[in-house]
Design an enzyme around this catalytic site. Structure first.
Site, PDB file in Angstrom:
ATOM      1  CB  ALA A  42       4.805   2.003   9.903  1.00  0.00           C
ATOM      2  CE1 TYR A  43      12.106   3.972  11.863  1.00  0.00           C
ATOM      3  CE2 TYR A  43      11.587   2.088  13.244  1.00  0.00           C
ATOM      4  CZ  TYR A  43      12.089   3.368  13.099  1.00  0.00           C
ATOM      5  OH  TYR A  43      12.571   4.043  14.188  1.00  0.00           O
ATOM      6  CB  THR A  46       2.930   4.730   1.570  1.00  0.00           C
ATOM      7  OG1 THR A  46       2.762   5.973   2.232  1.00  0.00           O
ATOM      8  CG2 THR A  46       1.652   4.330   0.872  1.00  0.00           C
ATOM      9  CE  LYS A  56       1.380  -4.397  -6.511  1.00  0.00           C
ATOM     10  NZ  LYS A  56       1.316  -2.929  -6.451  1.00  0.00           N
ATOM     11  N   GLY A 185      -7.414   4.299 -12.203  1.00  0.00           N
ATOM     12  CA  GLY A 185      -5.954   4.413 -12.314  1.00  0.00           C
ATOM     13  C   GLY A 185      -5.330   3.101 -11.861  1.00  0.00           C
ATOM     14  N   GLY A 274      -6.445   9.160  -6.805  1.00  0.00           N
ATOM     15  CA  GLY A 274      -5.105   9.726  -6.900  1.00  0.00           C
ATOM     16  C   GLY A 274      -4.491   9.930  -5.525  1.00  0.00           C
ATOM     17  CG  ASP A 315       5.070   9.053  -3.374  1.00  0.00           C
ATOM     18  OD1 ASP A 315       5.859   8.605  -4.221  1.00  0.00           O
ATOM     19  OD2 ASP A 315       4.115   8.387  -2.915  1.00  0.00           O
ATOM     20  CG  HIS A 447      13.147 -21.871 -26.477  1.00  0.00           C
ATOM     21  ND1 HIS A 447      12.101 -21.118 -26.978  1.00  0.00           N
ATOM     22  CD2 HIS A 447      12.796 -23.172 -26.618  1.00  0.00           C
ATOM     23  CE1 HIS A 447      11.166 -21.944 -27.422  1.00  0.00           C
ATOM     24  NE2 HIS A 447      11.558 -23.192 -27.221  1.00  0.00           N
TER      25      HIS A 447
HETATM   26  P1  FAD Z   1       6.124   7.106   1.869  1.00  0.00           P
HETATM   27  O1  FAD Z   1       6.335   5.688   1.594  1.00  0.00           O
HETATM   28  O2  FAD Z   1       4.744   7.643   1.811  1.00  0.00           O
HETATM   29  O3  FAD Z   1       6.718   7.375   3.313  1.00  0.00           O
HETATM   30  C1  FAD Z   1       6.667   8.634   3.928  1.00  0.00           C
HETATM   31  C2  FAD Z   1       6.810   8.429   5.418  1.00  0.00           C
HETATM   32  O4  FAD Z   1       6.963   9.711   6.028  1.00  0.00           O
HETATM   33  C3  FAD Z   1       5.593   7.801   6.081  1.00  0.00           C
HETATM   34  O5  FAD Z   1       5.976   6.629   6.772  1.00  0.00           O
HETATM   35  C4  FAD Z   1       5.076   8.885   7.049  1.00  0.00           C
HETATM   36  O6  FAD Z   1       4.564   8.324   8.250  1.00  0.00           O
HETATM   37  C5  FAD Z   1       6.340   9.676   7.304  1.00  0.00           C
HETATM   38  N1  FAD Z   1       6.112  11.067   7.707  1.00  0.00           N
HETATM   39  C6  FAD Z   1       5.337  12.013   7.108  1.00  0.00           C
HETATM   40  N2  FAD Z   1       5.439  13.190   7.753  1.00  0.00           N
HETATM   41  C7  FAD Z   1       6.296  12.984   8.787  1.00  0.00           C
HETATM   42  C8  FAD Z   1       6.800  13.817   9.813  1.00  0.00           C
HETATM   43  N3  FAD Z   1       6.476  15.110   9.883  1.00  0.00           N
HETATM   44  N4  FAD Z   1       7.640  13.295  10.730  1.00  0.00           N
HETATM   45  C9  FAD Z   1       8.001  11.968  10.671  1.00  0.00           C
HETATM   46  N5  FAD Z   1       7.558  11.131   9.722  1.00  0.00           N
HETATM   47  C10 FAD Z   1       6.719  11.638   8.780  1.00  0.00           C
HETATM   48  N6  FAD Z   1       4.894   2.150  -5.957  1.00  0.00           N
HETATM   49  C11 FAD Z   1       5.632   1.307  -6.705  1.00  0.00           C
HETATM   50  O7  FAD Z   1       6.727   1.662  -7.141  1.00  0.00           O
HETATM   51  N7  FAD Z   1       5.181   0.051  -7.012  1.00  0.00           N
HETATM   52  C12 FAD Z   1       3.978  -0.400  -6.582  1.00  0.00           C
HETATM   53  O8  FAD Z   1       3.600  -1.540  -6.869  1.00  0.00           O
HETATM   54  C13 FAD Z   1       3.182   0.463  -5.789  1.00  0.00           C
HETATM   55  N8  FAD Z   1       1.982   0.063  -5.343  1.00  0.00           N
HETATM   56  C14 FAD Z   1       1.263   0.886  -4.546  1.00  0.00           C
HETATM   57  C15 FAD Z   1       0.028   0.446  -4.100  1.00  0.00           C
HETATM   58  C16 FAD Z   1      -0.739   1.255  -3.288  1.00  0.00           C
HETATM   59  C17 FAD Z   1      -2.078   0.761  -2.800  1.00  0.00           C
HETATM   60  C18 FAD Z   1      -0.247   2.538  -2.902  1.00  0.00           C
HETATM   61  C19 FAD Z   1      -1.044   3.422  -1.998  1.00  0.00           C
HETATM   62  C20 FAD Z   1       0.983   2.993  -3.361  1.00  0.00           C
HETATM   63  C21 FAD Z   1       1.743   2.169  -4.185  1.00  0.00           C
HETATM   64  N9  FAD Z   1       2.968   2.589  -4.694  1.00  0.00           N
HETATM   65  C22 FAD Z   1       3.693   1.756  -5.483  1.00  0.00           C
HETATM   66  C23 FAD Z   1       3.502   3.939  -4.419  1.00  0.00           C
HETATM   67  C24 FAD Z   1       4.552   3.879  -3.300  1.00  0.00           C
HETATM   68  O9  FAD Z   1       3.956   3.389  -2.133  1.00  0.00           O
HETATM   69  C25 FAD Z   1       5.126   5.271  -3.072  1.00  0.00           C
HETATM   70  O10 FAD Z   1       5.617   5.788  -4.288  1.00  0.00           O
HETATM   71  C26 FAD Z   1       6.263   5.227  -2.060  1.00  0.00           C
HETATM   72  O11 FAD Z   1       5.830   4.706  -0.832  1.00  0.00           O
HETATM   73  C27 FAD Z   1       6.845   6.629  -1.873  1.00  0.00           C
HETATM   74  O12 FAD Z   1       7.873   6.571  -0.938  1.00  0.00           O
HETATM   75  P2  FAD Z   1       8.231   7.849  -0.053  1.00  0.00           P
HETATM   76  O13 FAD Z   1       9.441   7.466   0.726  1.00  0.00           O
HETATM   77  O14 FAD Z   1       8.270   9.053  -0.875  1.00  0.00           O
HETATM   78  O15 FAD Z   1       6.981   8.054   0.930  1.00  0.00           O
END
Ligand code: FAD
Length: 471
Positions: A42-43, A46, A56, A185, A274, A315, A447
């Site tokens: 999904a675009y 996470t 949120k 956490g 975690g 991440d 204010h």
């Molecule tokens: P992700 O968003 O995880 O995206 C990685 C993508 O890669 C996914 O779509 C996956 O399908 C795709 N992928 C993986 N392997 C492959 C492959 N081999 N080929 C093609 N596609 C692939 N962060 C905040 O800053 N503020 C918040 O309020 C916050 N709240 C959160 C609440 C929850 C419940 C959770 C779980 C996380 C929260 N986070 C928050 C953390 C935040 O979601 C992550 O830090 C962020 O999504 C990281 O972005 P990313 O691009 O590294 O990875």
């Protein structure tokens, strides 16, 4: 998700369209690079689909209901009823608008979007598995942005029914009558607060002796006390050891350090202990990249891995696992690939917990600044002295600044307040600009707003706050 056509070659392939990957794709496209973004699910990743935005949305709905239900002080008498199925529909609409927007922005920037899973074959080829078959795509540069997933406890497999991860907990169409959350956490505490406000009977089990490690005792204590007022039942020093099915739910068995067991009955258990980097979807071996012991991909100050043409962001590239850190890394690696003199700077990465009240931090705490060798001064404003806080019917929380005693440079800030998530931006900018506490204290703040607490706390660092000076 729209496209499965895979080109034969591309200048930049980006694996994963979360906040790291999609931002890298847009920036690379803006800079005139030929970029292909491959996403398997999904675009928006996470964050947009299962994390930041859904959580949120749930928190805002639970807050609205709770505020109406507890508005007695302000003369509001209501008995709201949350229909979680409708809340989830609304949340899904919000997510769809945002993920659709991401897709459009990527396309407008000229990125080629591919729906499929990318797996490295060697240092210049990636195999893309789509619904229509497998394709080879050769690249000059690759960006690994595969994100993270919830850590599963051994013997507690997520089953979408009674043992849930945060993604499953955010899709519930009915608030569980009772919910045990393993882990205090930020994800555990945000959902504990939201579900308690939505009417669930919430128990939190935590191995350590306090919630939210790393956010400071004063902040953790305030949020714990508030959560307790909301009915959350805390059990510290216990680890989830076992579970068994029970009519209408599950019994969680915990164990303390001395081996003493306790049992908690609930409709559902959320395991929020975690998150771990996702590296098993891409075949890093083919690139000759060795992950760290914690499973992250190591990078330098420009997001580059040990392999010259491969970058890692978000991440999967290490803590803090936060969306805004991933986005900034996405921008920087795109600029580096385009030959621009960009570099990463982590001195002002805010971290926020959307509990009640919210916690926000940026830069250094007093202890961190002292450890770094600074002669430290601090200034604080308690929210009980804020007119705006009182008009919001709250007096809990504080804004605290940490500065260098010699020159007065701001080093960090910690906030516990309504909208701390917004208020922290001022301190992030101040850190980036190298502002002093005197700069902040001399800035005219509107204010009555909560932001006046920034000015007052900064003035207190030099002991001249008007409303809250400690004589
Ligand atoms: P992700 O968003 O995880 O995206 C990685 C993508 O890669 C996914 O779509 C996956 O399908 C795709 N992928 C993986 N392997 C492959 C492959 N081999 N080929 C093609 N596609 C692939 N962060 C905040 O800053 N503020 C918040 O309020 C916050 N709240 C959160 C609440 C929850 C419940 C959770 C779980 C996380 C929260 N986070 C928050 C953390 C935040 O979601 C992550 O830090 C962020 O999504 C990281 O972005 P990313 O691009 O590294 O990875």
């Amino acid at each position: 998700m729209s496209d499965t056509h895979v080109p034969d070659e591309t200048e930049v392939v980006i694996v994963g369209a979360g906040p790291g990957g999609y931002v890298a794709a847009i920036r690379a496209g803006q800079l005139g690079l030929d970029v292909t973004l491959v996403e398997k699910e999904a675009y928006g990743g996470t964050c947009l689909n299962f994390g930041c935005i859904p959580s949120k949305a749930l928190i805002s709905a639970a807050d609205a209901a709770h505020e109406a239900a507890t508005g007695g002080n302000r003369g509001i008498h209501a008995d709201p009823d949350i229909d979680l199925a409708e809340t989830v529909d609304w949340k899904d609409d919000v997510v769809d608008r945002l993920t659709g927007g991401v897709e459009q922005l990527c396309e407008r920037a000229g990125a080629t979007l591919v729906e499929g899973r990318a797996e490295f074959a060697d240092e210049s080829t990636v195999a893309v598995h789509t619904d229509e078959g497998d394709h080879e795509l050769s690249f000059d540069h690759a960006v690994v942005a595969t994100g993270s997933r919830a850590v599963e406890l051994p013997d507690f497999p997520f089953d979408e029914d009674t043992i849930l991860d945060s993604r499953q907990a955010l899709a519930l169409e009915e608030a569980p009558e009772s919910l045990v959350i393993v882990g205090a956490g930020y994800i555990g505490m945000e959902l504990a607060t939201a579900y308690a406000k939505a009417g669930a009977d919430v128990t939190v089990v935590e191995m350590l002796d306090e919630i939210l490690p790393g956010y400071g005792a004063a902040a953790s204590e305030l949020v714990r006390e508030r959560a307790t007022d909301l009915g959350v039942d805390f059990h510290f020093g216990e680890r989830a050891a076992d579970w068994r099915d029970r009519d209408g739910g599950i019994t969680l068995v915990t164990e303390d350090e001395g081996g003493e067991k306790a049992e908690y009955d609930a409709e559902k258990v959320l395991v929020a202990i975690g998150r771990e980097p996702v590296i098993d979807t891409v075949t890093l071996d083919a690139l000759g990249i060795e992950p760290t012991d914690d499973g992250f991909i190591e990078t330098d100050g420009r997001g580059r891995t040990e392999r010259e043409n491969v970058f890692a962001i978000g991440d999967v590239a290490g803590e803090p696992m936060l969306a805004h850190k991933a986005m900034r890394e996405g921008e920087v690696v795109a600029e580096v690939i385009a030959g621009e003199p960009a570099a990463l700077d982590y001195q002002a990465v805010p971290a926020v917990v959307f509990t009640d009240p919210e916690i926000a931090t940026v830069g250094m705490t007093e202890d961190e600044a002292a450890d770094a060798g600074y002669d430290v001064i601090t200034g604080e404003m308690p929210l009980r002295a804020s007119g705006r806080a009182l008009t919001l019917d709250t007096d809990e929380g504080f804004v605290r600044v940490v500065a260098d005693a010699d020159e007065g440079y701001l080093l960090g800030a910690q906030l516990v307040a309504p909208e701390a998530s917004e208020l922290v931006a001022e301190f992030g900018l101040a850190l980036e600009l190298g502002a002093t506490v005197e700069d902040i204290a001399a800035t005219i703040h509107t204010h009555p707003t909560l932001s006046e607490a920034a000015k007052e706390a900064a003035a207190n660092a030099h002991d001249h706050a008007i409303h809250t000076r400690n004589d």
